[in-house]
Design an enzyme around this catalytic site. Structure first.
Site, PDB file in Angstrom:
ATOM      1  N   ASP A 250      70.752   8.698 109.409  1.00  0.00           N
ATOM      2  CA  ASP A 250      71.129   8.685 110.490  1.00  0.00           C
ATOM      3  C   ASP A 250      71.671   7.298 110.862  1.00  0.00           C
ATOM      4  OD1 ASP A 250      70.970  11.372 110.918  1.00  0.00           O
ATOM      5  OD2 ASP A 250      69.259  11.259 112.344  1.00  0.00           O
TER       6      ASP A 250
ATOM      7  N   ASN B  63      70.476   1.680  97.106  1.00  0.00           N
ATOM      8  CA  ASN B  63      69.474   2.667  96.484  1.00  0.00           C
ATOM      9  C   ASN B  63      68.264   2.744  97.571  1.00  0.00           C
ATOM     10  OD1 ASN B  63      67.605   3.674  95.038  1.00  0.00           O
ATOM     11  ND2 ASN B  63      67.749   2.263  93.110  1.00  0.00           N
TER      12      ASN B  63
ATOM     13  N   HIS C 147      71.194   5.348  91.939  1.00  0.00           N
ATOM     14  CA  HIS C 147      69.873   5.305  91.583  1.00  0.00           C
ATOM     15  C   HIS C 147      69.850   4.798  89.961  1.00  0.00           C
ATOM     16  CE1 HIS C 147      68.668   7.563  94.906  1.00  0.00           C
ATOM     17  NE2 HIS C 147      69.918   8.218  94.846  1.00  0.00           N
ATOM     18  N   LEU C 148      68.920   3.960  89.590  1.00  0.00           N
ATOM     19  CA  LEU C 148      68.741   3.612  88.419  1.00  0.00           C
ATOM     20  C   LEU C 148      68.665   4.794  87.270  1.00  0.00           C
ATOM     21  CD1 LEU C 148      66.480   0.691  89.343  1.00  0.00           C
ATOM     22  CD2 LEU C 148      68.542   0.242  88.154  1.00  0.00           C
ATOM     23  N   SER C 149      67.542   5.589  87.749  1.00  0.00           N
ATOM     24  CA  SER C 149      67.298   6.806  87.069  1.00  0.00           C
ATOM     25  C   SER C 149      68.191   7.915  87.290  1.00  0.00           C
ATOM     26  CB  SER C 149      65.923   7.196  86.999  1.00  0.00           C
ATOM     27  OG  SER C 149      65.568   7.279  88.234  1.00  0.00           O
TER      28      SER C 149
ATOM     29  N   HIS D 138      64.590  10.851  99.498  1.00  0.00           N
ATOM     30  CA  HIS D 138      64.236  12.136  99.395  1.00  0.00           C
ATOM     31  C   HIS D 138      63.218  12.317 100.796  1.00  0.00           C
ATOM     32  CE1 HIS D 138      65.056  11.457  95.299  1.00  0.00           C
ATOM     33  NE2 HIS D 138      64.089  10.751  95.150  1.00  0.00           N
TER      34      HIS D 138
ATOM     35  N   PRO E  45      62.300   1.009  98.682  1.00  0.00           N
ATOM     36  CA  PRO E  45      60.830   0.549  98.731  1.00  0.00           C
ATOM     37  C   PRO E  45      60.415   0.578  97.165  1.00  0.00           C
ATOM     38  CG  PRO E  45      60.995   2.708  99.507  1.00  0.00           C
ATOM     39  CD  PRO E  45      62.303   2.172  99.682  1.00  0.00           C
ATOM     40  N   ASN E  46      59.556  -0.299  96.681  1.00  0.00           N
ATOM     41  CA  ASN E  46      59.414  -0.538  95.181  1.00  0.00           C
ATOM     42  C   ASN E  46      60.093  -1.026  94.514  1.00  0.00           C
ATOM     43  OD1 ASN E  46      56.565   0.547  95.983  1.00  0.00           O
ATOM     44  ND2 ASN E  46      57.637   2.701  96.192  1.00  0.00           N
TER      45      ASN E  46
ATOM     46  N   ALA F 110      62.648   5.785  97.301  1.00  0.00           N
ATOM     47  CA  ALA F 110      61.671   7.114  97.513  1.00  0.00           C
ATOM     48  C   ALA F 110      62.582   7.792  98.996  1.00  0.00           C
ATOM     49  CB  ALA F 110      60.271   6.801  97.721  1.00  0.00           C
TER      50      ALA F 110
ATOM     51  N   ARG G 242      64.681  14.536  86.572  1.00  0.00           N
ATOM     52  CA  ARG G 242      63.245  14.157  86.860  1.00  0.00           C
ATOM     53  C   ARG G 242      62.482  15.318  87.634  1.00  0.00           C
ATOM     54  NH1 ARG G 242      62.555   8.256  88.863  1.00  0.00           N
ATOM     55  NH2 ARG G 242      60.513   8.776  88.526  1.00  0.00           N
TER      56      ARG G 242
ATOM     57  N   GLU H 247      75.765   5.531  96.978  1.00  0.00           N
ATOM     58  CA  GLU H 247      74.452   5.612  96.797  1.00  0.00           C
ATOM     59  C   GLU H 247      74.213   5.641  95.221  1.00  0.00           C
ATOM     60  OE1 GLU H 247      73.066   9.813  97.722  1.00  0.00           O
ATOM     61  OE2 GLU H 247      71.372   9.396  96.495  1.00  0.00           O
TER      62      GLU H 247
ATOM     63  N   ARG I  21      62.921  14.849  93.431  1.00  0.00           N
ATOM     64  CA  ARG I  21      63.877  13.963  93.495  1.00  0.00           C
ATOM     65  C   ARG I  21      65.314  14.589  93.698  1.00  0.00           C
ATOM     66  NH1 ARG I  21      60.842   9.327  92.410  1.00  0.00           N
ATOM     67  NH2 ARG I  21      58.899   9.841  91.265  1.00  0.00           N
TER      68      ARG I  21
ATOM     69  N   ARG J  26      57.742  -1.969  86.998  1.00  0.00           N
ATOM     70  CA  ARG J  26      57.531  -0.718  87.415  1.00  0.00           C
ATOM     71  C   ARG J  26      58.076   0.481  86.452  1.00  0.00           C
ATOM     72  NH1 ARG J  26      60.951   2.136  92.304  1.00  0.00           N
ATOM     73  NH2 ARG J  26      59.489   4.109  92.333  1.00  0.00           N
TER      74      ARG J  26
ATOM     75  N   TYR K  42      63.258   2.817  84.940  1.00  0.00           N
ATOM     76  CA  TYR K  42      63.825   2.059  85.766  1.00  0.00           C
ATOM     77  C   TYR K  42      64.401   0.880  85.039  1.00  0.00           C
ATOM     78  CZ  TYR K  42      61.904   4.936  89.099  1.00  0.00           C
ATOM     79  OH  TYR K  42      61.529   5.929  90.118  1.00  0.00           O
TER      80      TYR K  42
HETATM   81  C1  DQA Z   1      65.223   5.761  92.212  1.00  0.00           C
HETATM   82  C2  DQA Z   1      64.764   7.289  92.302  1.00  0.00           C
HETATM   83  C3  DQA Z   1      63.979   7.490  93.471  1.00  0.00           C
HETATM   84  O1  DQA Z   1      63.566   9.092  93.117  1.00  0.00           O
HETATM   85  C4  DQA Z   1      62.690   6.771  93.151  1.00  0.00           C
HETATM   86  O2  DQA Z   1      61.673   7.027  94.202  1.00  0.00           O
HETATM   87  C5  DQA Z   1      62.812   5.266  93.206  1.00  0.00           C
HETATM   88  C6  DQA Z   1      63.903   4.874  92.439  1.00  0.00           C
HETATM   89  C7  DQA Z   1      66.194   5.192  91.137  1.00  0.00           C
HETATM   90  O3  DQA Z   1      66.534   4.309  91.387  1.00  0.00           O
HETATM   91  O4  DQA Z   1      66.161   5.801  90.137  1.00  0.00           O
HETATM   92  O5  DQA Z   1      62.114   4.747  93.846  1.00  0.00           O
HETATM   93  O6  DQA Z   1      66.100   5.707  93.560  1.00  0.00           O
END
Ligand code: DQA
Length: 157
Positions: free
Chosen positions: A99, A86, A112-114, A92, A21-22, A89, A119, A110, A123, A29, A34
Site C-alpha cells: 500500500d 527486494n 528476487h535473487l532466487s 509474501h 529483511p535478512n 520475506a 521454491r 521487484e 513463496r 545466508r 542467494y
Molecule cells: C528473496 C526471496 C524471498 O522468498 C525470501 O524470503 C528472501 C529473499 C530473494 O531475493 O530471493 O528473503 O526475496
C-alpha cells in the site's frame, strides 16, 4: 539499518534501492539460494553503474517493515524517479508495504535473487508483482543490475 548514497555530479534523476529483511546477511545466508555476494557487494555494483550513468542512487536495507514504509513515505517531499525493491520475506506477507508503494506512485521493479517460483509454494505469491512495472526473479545479483539498467533507460530524458 544502513543508508548508502552515491551522489552523482549533476543530475536530476534519482533511483532508490530498498532491501528487505535478512538481506543484510547476504554472503553468509543460504548461499545456494542467494549466492555469495554480500549486500555491500551488490550496493557497490549498483552505485558504480549509477555513477557511470550520472544517476543519483540511494540504497537502504531494513529488517523492519515500519522503517521500509517510513522510507517510502519520506519520498513524498523528495524526487525519486524509480524504485528497485527486494521486499524479501515481506514479498509474501506485507499488504502495508504494498500500500505504501501504491500511495507514492513511483514506478518500481521487484527483484528476487532466487527464483521464488521454483521454491516453496508460500513463496509463489507476491503482494507486489501486480503493481510492479516488472519482476526479475532467479538471476542473483545480476537481477539488480538489470533492473537498474531498465530504470536508467526508462527515466532518461
Ligand atoms: C528473496 C526471496 C524471498 O522468498 C525470501 O524470503 C528472501 C529473499 C530473494 O531475493 O530471493 O528473503 O526475496
Amino acid at each position: 539499518m544502513e543508508i548508502i548514497e552515491n551522489m552523482a555530479e549533476s543530475t536530476s534523476k534519482s533511483v532508490l534501492v530498498l532491501h528487505g529483511p535478512n538481506l543484510n546477511l547476504l554472503g553468509l545466508r543460504e548461499p545456494d539460494h542467494y549466492g555469495k555476494n554480500t549486500l555491500a557487494d551488490i550496493d557497490g555494483l549498483l552505485a558504480k553503474r549509477a555513477k557511470e550513468a550520472n544517476i543519483h542512487l540511494q540504497s537502504f536495507q531494513s529488517n523492519s517493515e515500519l522503517e521500509l514504509i517510513q522510507r517510502l513515505h519520506g519520498l513524498a517531499d523528495k524526487k525519486v524517479d524509480f524504485i528497485i525493491i527486494n521486499p524479501a520475506a515481506f514479498t509474501h506477507t506485507s499488504v502495508a508495504l504494498r500500500d505504501a508503494l501504491s500511495a507514492i506512485k513511483v514506478p518500481f521493479v521487484e527483484v528476487h535473487l532466487s527464483n521464488i517460483y521454483a521454491r516453496e509454494t508460500f513463496r509463489h505469491h507476491s503482494y507486489f508483482s501486480d503493481i510492479a512495472v516488472g519482476v526479475i526473479s532467479g538471476l542473483g545479483a545480476q537481477g539488480y543490475l538489470l533492473a537498474l539498467d531498465y530504470a536508467i533507460q526508462t527515466i532518461a530524458d
